[in-house]
Design a protein around this motif. Structure first.
Motif, PDB file in Angstrom:
ATOM      1  N   LEU A 157       0.821  -1.206   0.000  1.00 44.07           N
ATOM      2  CA  LEU A 157       0.000   0.000   0.000  1.00 44.07           C
ATOM      3  C   LEU A 157       0.857   1.260   0.000  1.00 44.07           C
ATOM      4  O   LEU A 157       0.441   2.298  -0.528  1.00 44.07           O
ATOM      5  N   LEU A 158       2.061   1.165   0.545  1.00 46.33           N
ATOM      6  CA  LEU A 158       2.989   2.285   0.478  1.00 46.33           C
ATOM      7  C   LEU A 158       3.390   2.556  -0.975  1.00 46.33           C
ATOM      8  O   LEU A 158       3.502   3.712  -1.387  1.00 46.33           O
ATOM      9  N   VAL A 159       3.570   1.495  -1.751  1.00 41.83           N
ATOM     10  CA  VAL A 159       3.880   1.662  -3.176  1.00 41.83           C
ATOM     11  C   VAL A 159       2.759   2.434  -3.867  1.00 41.83           C
ATOM     12  O   VAL A 159       3.012   3.375  -4.632  1.00 41.83           O
ATOM     13  N   ALA A 160       1.510   2.072  -3.593  1.00 42.74           N
ATOM     14  CA  ALA A 160       0.376   2.771  -4.205  1.00 42.74           C
ATOM     15  C   ALA A 160       0.348   4.233  -3.790  1.00 42.74           C
ATOM     16  O   ALA A 160       0.065   5.121  -4.609  1.00 42.74           O
ATOM     17  N   SER A 169      -1.404   9.670 -13.865  1.00 38.77           N
ATOM     18  CA  SER A 169      -1.341   8.288 -14.354  1.00 38.77           C
ATOM     19  C   SER A 169      -2.090   7.336 -13.426  1.00 38.77           C
ATOM     20  O   SER A 169      -2.832   6.465 -13.880  1.00 38.77           O
ATOM     21  N   VAL A 170      -1.896   7.507 -12.124  1.00 41.80           N
ATOM     22  CA  VAL A 170      -2.547   6.621 -11.163  1.00 41.80           C
ATOM     23  C   VAL A 170      -4.054   6.844 -11.159  1.00 41.80           C
ATOM     24  O   VAL A 170      -4.834   5.899 -11.108  1.00 41.80           O
ATOM     25  N   PRO A 204      -3.607   3.938 -19.779  1.00 46.68           N
ATOM     26  CA  PRO A 204      -2.582   4.864 -20.272  1.00 46.68           C
ATOM     27  C   PRO A 204      -1.247   4.124 -20.401  1.00 46.68           C
ATOM     28  O   PRO A 204      -0.902   3.312 -19.554  1.00 46.68           O
ATOM     29  N   HIS A 205      -0.548   4.398 -21.464  1.00 46.11           N
ATOM     30  CA  HIS A 205       0.683   3.658 -21.756  1.00 46.11           C
ATOM     31  C   HIS A 205       1.875   4.312 -21.065  1.00 46.11           C
ATOM     32  O   HIS A 205       2.673   5.012 -21.687  1.00 46.11           O
ATOM     33  N   ARG A 249       0.992   1.081 -15.145  1.00 44.97           N
ATOM     34  CA  ARG A 249       1.228  -0.365 -15.085  1.00 44.97           C
ATOM     35  C   ARG A 249       1.647  -0.799 -13.679  1.00 44.97           C
ATOM     36  O   ARG A 249       1.191  -1.816 -13.174  1.00 44.97           O
ATOM     37  N   LEU A 250       2.518  -0.023 -13.064  1.00 43.75           N
ATOM     38  CA  LEU A 250       2.967  -0.364 -11.722  1.00 43.75           C
ATOM     39  C   LEU A 250       1.808  -0.306 -10.730  1.00 43.75           C
ATOM     40  O   LEU A 250       1.685  -1.173  -9.862  1.00 43.75           O
ATOM     41  N   PHE A 251       0.934   0.682 -10.879  1.00 48.42           N
ATOM     42  CA  PHE A 251      -0.235   0.771  -9.995  1.00 48.42           C
ATOM     43  C   PHE A 251      -1.139  -0.447 -10.171  1.00 48.42           C
ATOM     44  O   PHE A 251      -1.593  -1.043  -9.197  1.00 48.42           O
TER      45      PHE A 251
END
Length: 190
Positions: free
Chosen positions: A16-19, A29-30, A113-114, A119-121
């Motif tokens: 959740l810290l990453v998010a 982006s997120v 979105p590219h 993508r990481l999210f």
């Protein structure tokens, strides 16, 4: 049990810290990626798990009072609600697959979105919710075994503490979802 739960909370805390860091560093982006999450399923699952916490609390209270039949019924209701959660989550994953959002299975650049932040999210979303699902499946399996044992005569006089200990695990599963839902589904919707 408390030590194990704390280590699991640290694991989910990292995800959740990453998010959260992604949200701060790449808000557009997120937010664009988060709009693809199925809010109504996440909200419904929150209600389902809160109800399962109530039934698990009922099972614990019934075990303390020696009300074995009520305890078993509450435990079965808890397992049933956990299964409803998993069915809704499976449907959500199916819809995510249809929208080409599932990493490593059917990821197409035009679904989201590219960019790497999106993508990481989405990868973080699948890691957090998938890991939560594994914990829930494990919890339901343990609950079914425990319910079978608890339905036998004389169980409560010897093993009432097992119901209490399992209750900690179940409430942990619910607590994690109560943190995952707003972090992934609400805060990032922009």
């Amino acid at each position: 049990m408390w030590c194990w739960l704390i280590t699991e909370l640290l694991l989910f805390g990292g995800l959740l810290l990453v998010a959260t860091v992604l949200r701060v560093l790449h808000p557009a982006s997120v937010s664009a990626a988060a709009t693809h999450l199925k809010f109504w399923i996440g909200a419904s699952n929150t209600v389902v798990l809160i109800c399962s916490s109530l039934t698990m609390s009922g099972a614990i209270n019934a075990s303390r009072l020696g009300l074995q039949t009520l305890m078993v019924r509450c435990m079965l209701a808890t397992g049933g609600l956990g299964s409803v959660f998993l069915l809704l989550k499976a449907y959500e994953y199916y819809r995510d697959y249809q929208e080409h959002m599932v990493p490593f299975l059917d990821w197409r650049p035009y679904a989201l979105p590219h960019d790497h932040a999106s993508r990481l999210f989405i990868n973080d979303y699948f890691a957090a919710t998938g890991l939560h699902g594994v914990h829930l499946i494990t919890g339901i399996a343990i609950l079914l075994v425990l319910t079978r044992q608890a339905s036998r005569a004389g169980y409560l006089s010897l093993h009432q503490n097992r119901i209490e200990i399992f209750g900690l695990y179940w409430h942990f599963i619910d607590l994690v979802w109560i943190i995952v839902f707003p972090t992934l589904y609400l805060v990032n919707r922009g």
